[in-house]
Design a protein around this motif. Structure first.
Motif, mmCIF file in Angstrom:
data_model
loop_
_atom_site.group_PDB
_atom_site.id
_atom_site.type_symbol
_atom_site.label_atom_id
_atom_site.label_comp_id
_atom_site.label_asym_id
_atom_site.label_seq_id
_atom_site.Cartn_x
_atom_site.Cartn_y
_atom_site.Cartn_z
ATOM 1 N N LEU A 73 1.637 10.386 -20.756
ATOM 2 C CA LEU A 73 2.497 10.108 -21.905
ATOM 3 C C LEU A 73 3.891 10.686 -21.666
ATOM 4 C CD1 LEU A 73 -0.022 10.912 -24.778
ATOM 5 C CD2 LEU A 73 0.861 8.648 -24.173
ATOM 6 N N GLY A 74 3.939 11.850 -21.032
ATOM 7 C CA GLY A 74 5.225 12.452 -20.699
ATOM 8 C C GLY A 74 5.731 12.042 -19.330
ATOM 9 N N ILE A 75 4.829 11.997 -18.332
ATOM 10 C CA ILE A 75 5.235 11.657 -16.965
ATOM 11 C C ILE A 75 5.954 10.315 -16.910
ATOM 12 C CG2 ILE A 75 4.342 11.011 -14.692
ATOM 13 C CD1 ILE A 75 2.154 13.118 -15.067
ATOM 14 N N SER A 76 5.432 9.336 -17.648
ATOM 15 C CA SER A 76 6.011 7.996 -17.590
ATOM 16 C C SER A 76 7.311 7.880 -18.383
ATOM 17 C CB SER A 76 4.996 6.964 -18.114
ATOM 18 O OG SER A 76 4.653 7.245 -19.467
ATOM 19 N N SER A 77 7.465 8.671 -19.445
ATOM 20 C CA SER A 77 8.606 8.481 -20.352
ATOM 21 C C SER A 77 9.758 9.448 -20.135
ATOM 22 C CB SER A 77 8.126 8.608 -21.805
ATOM 23 O OG SER A 77 7.610 9.910 -22.053
ATOM 24 N N VAL A 78 9.467 10.652 -19.654
ATOM 25 C CA VAL A 78 10.510 11.686 -19.578
ATOM 26 C C VAL A 78 11.689 11.277 -18.692
ATOM 27 C CG1 VAL A 78 10.972 13.972 -18.598
ATOM 28 C CG2 VAL A 78 9.149 13.674 -20.280
ATOM 29 N N PRO A 79 11.477 10.751 -17.461
ATOM 30 C CA PRO A 79 12.647 10.383 -16.642
ATOM 31 C C PRO A 79 13.534 9.333 -17.309
ATOM 32 C CG PRO A 79 10.662 10.480 -15.288
ATOM 33 C CD PRO A 79 10.216 10.567 -16.710
ATOM 34 N N VAL A 80 12.928 8.315 -17.954
ATOM 35 C CA VAL A 80 13.729 7.266 -18.590
ATOM 36 C C VAL A 80 14.443 7.812 -19.826
ATOM 37 C CG1 VAL A 80 13.658 4.987 -19.662
ATOM 38 C CG2 VAL A 80 12.200 5.488 -17.703
ATOM 39 N N ALA A 81 13.761 8.651 -20.599
ATOM 40 C CA ALA A 81 14.419 9.257 -21.767
ATOM 41 C C ALA A 81 15.614 10.094 -21.332
ATOM 42 C CB ALA A 81 13.415 10.111 -22.545
ATOM 43 N N TRP A 82 15.475 10.807 -20.221
ATOM 44 C CA TRP A 82 16.592 11.606 -19.692
ATOM 45 C C TRP A 82 17.743 10.698 -19.284
ATOM 46 C CZ3 TRP A 82 17.833 16.617 -19.671
ATOM 47 C CH2 TRP A 82 18.846 17.040 -18.807
ATOM 48 N N PHE A 83 17.429 9.576 -18.631
ATOM 49 C CA PHE A 83 18.470 8.635 -18.226
ATOM 50 C C PHE A 83 19.197 8.061 -19.438
ATOM 51 C CE2 PHE A 83 19.272 4.018 -17.941
ATOM 52 C CZ PHE A 83 20.416 4.051 -17.149
ATOM 53 N N LEU A 84 18.458 7.641 -20.460
ATOM 54 C CA LEU A 84 19.090 7.059 -21.653
ATOM 55 C C LEU A 84 19.899 8.099 -22.409
ATOM 56 C CD1 LEU A 84 16.148 4.770 -22.800
ATOM 57 C CD2 LEU A 84 18.333 4.041 -21.816
ATOM 58 N N PHE A 85 19.431 9.350 -22.396
ATOM 59 C CA PHE A 85 20.229 10.432 -22.987
ATOM 60 C C PHE A 85 21.534 10.601 -22.219
ATOM 61 C CE2 PHE A 85 21.374 14.902 -22.226
ATOM 62 C CZ PHE A 85 21.939 15.191 -23.464
ATOM 63 N N ALA A 86 21.447 10.612 -20.879
ATOM 64 C CA ALA A 86 22.649 10.773 -20.059
ATOM 65 C C ALA A 86 23.619 9.623 -20.289
ATOM 66 C CB ALA A 86 22.271 10.869 -18.580
ATOM 67 N N ALA A 87 23.096 8.400 -20.426
ATOM 68 C CA ALA A 87 23.962 7.246 -20.674
ATOM 69 C C ALA A 87 24.670 7.381 -22.017
ATOM 70 C CB ALA A 87 23.137 5.961 -20.631
ATOM 71 N N ALA A 88 23.924 7.743 -23.061
ATOM 72 C CA ALA A 88 24.547 7.912 -24.383
ATOM 73 C C ALA A 88 25.551 9.047 -24.363
ATOM 74 C CB ALA A 88 23.466 8.162 -25.435
ATOM 75 N N TYR A 89 25.226 10.119 -23.657
ATOM 76 C CA TYR A 89 26.134 11.269 -23.557
ATOM 77 C C TYR A 89 27.437 10.869 -22.874
ATOM 78 C CZ TYR A 89 27.901 15.850 -22.135
ATOM 79 O OH TYR A 89 28.700 16.945 -21.921
ATOM 80 N N ALA A 90 27.337 10.025 -21.845
ATOM 81 C CA ALA A 90 28.522 9.611 -21.089
ATOM 82 C C ALA A 90 29.290 8.493 -21.784
ATOM 83 C CB ALA A 90 28.107 9.166 -19.688
ATOM 84 N N GLY A 91 28.788 8.021 -22.939
ATOM 85 C CA GLY A 91 29.499 6.974 -23.663
ATOM 86 C C GLY A 91 29.170 5.575 -23.178
ATOM 87 N N VAL A 92 28.076 5.411 -22.434
ATOM 88 C CA VAL A 92 27.657 4.095 -21.943
ATOM 89 C C VAL A 92 26.629 3.518 -22.917
ATOM 90 C CG1 VAL A 92 26.529 2.837 -20.073
ATOM 91 C CG2 VAL A 92 28.070 4.742 -19.555
ATOM 92 N N THR A 93 26.911 2.357 -23.457
ATOM 93 C CA THR A 93 26.005 1.722 -24.409
ATOM 94 C C THR A 93 24.961 0.896 -23.665
ATOM 95 O OG1 THR A 93 27.745 1.591 -26.090
ATOM 96 C CG2 THR A 93 25.835 0.146 -26.366
ATOM 97 N N VAL A 94 23.703 1.203 -23.897
ATOM 98 C CA VAL A 94 22.599 0.433 -23.310
ATOM 99 C C VAL A 94 22.049 -0.475 -24.405
ATOM 100 C CG1 VAL A 94 20.355 0.543 -22.168
ATOM 101 C CG2 VAL A 94 22.060 2.328 -21.740
ATOM 102 N N PRO A 95 22.127 -1.799 -24.235
ATOM 103 C CA PRO A 95 21.637 -2.704 -25.284
ATOM 104 C C PRO A 95 20.122 -2.607 -25.437
ATOM 105 C CG PRO A 95 22.190 -3.928 -23.292
ATOM 106 C CD PRO A 95 22.658 -2.522 -23.065
ATOM 107 N N ALA A 96 19.623 -3.189 -26.516
ATOM 108 C CA ALA A 96 18.187 -3.102 -26.807
ATOM 109 C C ALA A 96 17.349 -3.684 -25.680
ATOM 110 C CB ALA A 96 17.893 -3.816 -28.128
#
Length: 375
Positions: A73-96
């Motif tokens: 549950l964590g192994i599969s989701s944590v890397p992608v959640a970190w990436f999406l956090f980094a994208a939002a932090y950097a001001g990059v909008t990821v569409p749905a």
């Protein structure tokens, strides 16, 4: 529980407690995408850490395999959640659709982990091996596991690239935040590389410990550098090149961004502005204080012969939720000078007209006085 097992489980439990503490801190600010993905990362990491602790303490093979499945549950989701956090932090909008695509492989990995007995694509073999005072689940991996590993490395590289961009393009406060987060990208790589190459002590999976270090660095950024409330505001060349000064203030009254013009107007280096309380650094440019319910427009003289029109506007998102303020400083010195000159001319004209009226009144009186004597 023997001392050796306790020594291995304690860091995992502490990491989970830290992650849950970050969840509690972030929960009140969960409306923004940056915070939501940080919440997802922290929650996934807590589940991963606690499930790995359960795997180490479980006595039998069945219990350890179940705990290992829960870890996914964590192994599969944590890397992608970190990436999406980094994208939002950097001001990059990821569409749905991009978010959905990012979670496609993790979702498949999770499903395959829970149905591994049918195909062996995640684990080709599972056996118990003796460890230092406790048994360890030894795994041989199937082909899809390596797909998952490659994908996780890819998203972590993308995360690091986004954060590296912030260190170059953003004000100093954000560079410090991003450097801490970059460290959070490196530690899972190191832990996972040691595990996959067989160099980790007692065959322990150090990846979760690496992400635990990521959480610790993120916690430091949250507490010391206000990671969740002070993040980089998306800006482009137009904003930075504006002659008008632009200051962005968050809902707590903290300055979160300034452009170069504002730094020059305030006569302060941006490092002494960002992260500070707005009333402390804006001073005379903020005479009416901060009010989220109304726009403020006023003129201020800076003591150097220049006049500035200050426009303070509340910031609201698409749902009309309050997000802070923008203060724009316009140089209206010429207009103020012309207005003052017009005011002086008007005063001279009024004084002249008044003098003429007084003169005519006096002349009328002087002319009428002799005539009265004759009559």
């Amino acid at each position: 529980m023997n001392a050796s097992l306790l020594a291995h489980v304690t860091p995992l439990v502490l990491g989970a407690v830290l992650s849950l503490g970050l969840v509690a801190v972030a929960w009140s600010q969960r409306s923004g995408p940056r915070v939501r993905w940080f919440l997802a990362f922290s929650t996934g990491l807590a589940v991963w850490s606690l499930a790995y602790a359960a795997e180490l303490t479980a006595p039998g093979l069945g219990g350890k395999i179940l705990a290992s499945k829960i870890q996914y549950l964590g192994i599969s989701s944590v890397p992608v959640a970190w990436f999406l956090f980094a994208a939002a932090y950097a001001g990059v909008t990821v569409p749905a659709w991009g978010v959905g695509a990012a979670f496609a492989i993790p979702a498949a990995t999770l499903a395959l982990a829970w149905t591994n007995e049918l195909h062996g694509l995640i684990w080709a073999g599972t056996v118990l091996e003796p460890g230092p005072g406790f048994s360890i689940l030894s795994l041989s991996y199937g082909p899809w596991f390596w797909v998952h590993v490659g994908y996780s490395y890819l998203v972590l590289v993308a995360s690091a690239a986004l954060l590296a961009r912030v260190t170059v393009a953003r004000p100093p406060l954000f560079r410090r935040q991003a450097l801490l987060l970059l460290g959070g990208c490196i530690t899972p790589w190191l832990g996972n590389a040691l595990y996959l190459t067989g160099l980790s002590p007692n065959s322990l999976d150090l990846t979760v410990f690496g992400f635990g270090a990521s959480a610790a660095l993120g916690g430091w950024a949250v507490l010391r550098w206000r990671l969740l409330s002070v993040g980089p505001v998306a800006r482009d060349t137009l904003v930075e090149g504006m002659r008008e000064g632009v200051v962005v203030v968050d809902p707590d009254g903290t300055v979160v961004d300034v452009n170069r013009a504002a730094s020059e107007i305030l006569e302060r280096d941006e490092r002494r502005i960002v992260g500070q309380a707005a009333p402390d650094v804006l001073g005379r440019f903020l005479p009416g204080g901060l009010d989220e319910n109304r726009r403020q427009v006023h003129s201020v003289e800076d003591g150097r012969g220049r006049t500035w029109e200050c426009r303070l506007d509340p910031l609201r998102d698409r749902r009309r939720r309050f997000r802070g303020w923008t203060l724009v400083l316009y140089d209206v010195t010429r207009q103020a000078t012309e207005a003052a000159a017009l005011e002086r001319a008007r005063k001279v004209a009024e004084d002249t007209a008044e003098a003429q009226r007084a003169f005519m009144t006096n002349m009328n009186h002087e002319l009428r006085t002799p005539l009265n004597g004759v009559l």
